[in-house]
Design an enzyme around this catalytic site. Structure first.
Site, PDB file in Angstrom:
ATOM      1  N   ARG A  32       0.835  -1.204   0.000  1.00 33.66           N
ATOM      2  CA  ARG A  32       0.000   0.000   0.000  1.00 33.66           C
ATOM      3  C   ARG A  32       0.865   1.247   0.000  1.00 33.66           C
ATOM      4  NH1 ARG A  32      -1.865   2.573   5.111  1.00 33.66           N
ATOM      5  NH2 ARG A  32      -3.528   4.105   4.671  1.00 33.66           N
ATOM      6  N   ARG A  73      -7.252  18.726   8.221  1.00 33.47           N
ATOM      7  CA  ARG A  73      -6.063  18.701   9.074  1.00 33.47           C
ATOM      8  C   ARG A  73      -5.789  20.085   9.660  1.00 33.47           C
ATOM      9  NH1 ARG A  73      -3.281  13.955   8.812  1.00 33.47           N
ATOM     10  NH2 ARG A  73      -3.786  12.589   7.056  1.00 33.47           N
ATOM     11  N   LYS A 216     -13.362   2.984   1.795  1.00 33.57           N
ATOM     12  CA  LYS A 216     -12.948   2.945   3.196  1.00 33.57           C
ATOM     13  C   LYS A 216     -14.134   3.393   4.061  1.00 33.57           C
ATOM     14  CE  LYS A 216      -8.768   4.372   4.231  1.00 33.57           C
ATOM     15  NZ  LYS A 216      -7.549   5.236   4.277  1.00 33.57           N
ATOM     16  N   THR A 274      -6.131  -0.872  10.633  1.00 29.93           N
ATOM     17  CA  THR A 274      -5.858   0.011  11.771  1.00 29.93           C
ATOM     18  C   THR A 274      -5.510  -0.755  13.048  1.00 29.93           C
ATOM     19  OG1 THR A 274      -7.536   1.540  10.873  1.00 29.93           O
ATOM     20  CG2 THR A 274      -6.530   2.109  12.977  1.00 29.93           C
TER      21      THR A 274
END
Length: 342
Positions: A32, A73, A216, A274
């Site tokens: 990935r 962010r 996702k 995760t």
């Protein structure tokens, strides 16, 4: 040969040739590249190294591009911003003309959909704020926890449906690079509905490469629109970090099973991601709880399990792949010996 495949994330700890090859030897089936952090130069080097390893090791390791998605962010902080409990902070956006902001978010929309009392989480929930005043391009919020706010840390609005495009300008540029190179999978972050996936699929039709598209599942909207999202996708990733922030941490184990069940009902694959072996970021062996978690992903019949920080930034990238491979082999052996029953 195991049925459950391993995805290993490349990063500064694992980009070198010998480490990539050792991860592949230890059982990595897919590599990935996370475009939230990776530059095009980094991605090109990774592509060349993986293709070279495939030739030399006679393997067919695939490559997954993970797009940034509509992620907010922190930005504009010259030095770490120390936050005490019950402190009032003023938050601005890129469009904000307010001069008296304590911190900025790189969100390009406005805050008019935010309500007083809505929560804001920073850095995977380490810092929690509650909104007390709303302007078009600024918020005032009270801190419910103490901590240090730094640039580039992720921001979540779990109670708010903010406005985002189906595909950000940054994702469009990354997608152009991906579709001009030999990627087998594209994962889209922070999917909210099936339109987010259909936008990528429509663009991908023009490429000679036809990567599989992965949704996702990591926010409340994706859970609410799960069936349609999986229908539009080739597979689903249970992205448990942000999913825990957007819903609640104690709901994640059940949501994991629900997402896998929905994907299986539509003949789509799933990836569990995760903190799979999070402690191996610093330690040469996983915890017993992590081993159980990884084995349960096998027992749930997930097709893939994914390593993130363990291989991207950890001290033991190839060992992490080896440990996960050993857990998978043992779990699958148990299933074979018991007729597929737990």
């Amino acid at each position: 040969m195991v049925k459950t495949k391993i995805i290993a994330t490349l990063g500064p700890a694992s980009i070198e040739r010998n480490i990539i090859r050792q991860m592949i030897k230890n059982g990595a089936d897919i590599i990935r590249i996370n475009f939230s952090h990776a530059s095009f130069d980094f991605a090109e080097k990774a592509l060349n190294e993986i293709k070279s390893a495939n030739r030399d090791l006679r393997r067919d390791v695939k490559i997954l591009a993970d797009l940034k998605g509509n992620r907010i962010r922190v930005k504009g902080i010259k030095s770490p911003f120390l936050l005490s409990k019950n402190k009032i902070v003023r938050i601005g956006t890129d469009y904000s003309k307010e001069k008296n902001t304590d911190i900025l978010f790189d969100y390009l929309g406005n805050f008019l959909k935010v309500k007083t009392g809505d929560r804001i989480f920073i850095e995977d929930g380490k810092i929690e704020l509650k909104v007390i005043e709303i302007g078009k391009y600024f918020l005032k919020a009270r801190s419910l926890s103490a901590g240090e706010i730094k640039n580039s840390k992720g921001v979540n609005f779990p109670d708010t449906d903010l406005d985002f495009p189906n595909l950000s300008e940054e994702d469009k540029e990354d997608l152009k690079f991906v579709l001009n190179n030999d990627f087998s999978y594209i994962a889209q972050s922070f999917v909210r509905n099936e339109k987010d996936i259909k936008t990528i699929r429509e663009i991908s039709k023009k490429s000679k490469f036809k990567p599989k598209i992965i949704a996702k599942i990591e926010n409340r909207q994706a859970v609410e629109n799960l069936r349609k999202i999986i229908s539009a996708s080739d597979g689903a990733m249970v992205a448990r970090g942000d999913l825990a922030i957007s819903t609640d941490f104690y709901k994640v184990p059940i949501l994991q099973k629900k997402i896998i069940a929905e994907a299986k009902s539509q003949n789509k694959f799933t990836i569990i991601a995760t903190q799979m072996l999070e402690s191996m970021t610093y330690n040469p062996l996983p915890t017993r709880a992590e081993a159980s978690d990884a084995a349960n992903a096998v027992f749930d019949k997930a097709e893939f399990v994914m390593l993130s920080g363990e291989t991207a930034a950890g001290a033991y990238p190839s060992q992490s792949v080896k440990a996960l491979n050993l857990i998978i082999k043992e779990a699958e052996k148990y299933l074979r010996e018991n007729g597929g029953k737990i």
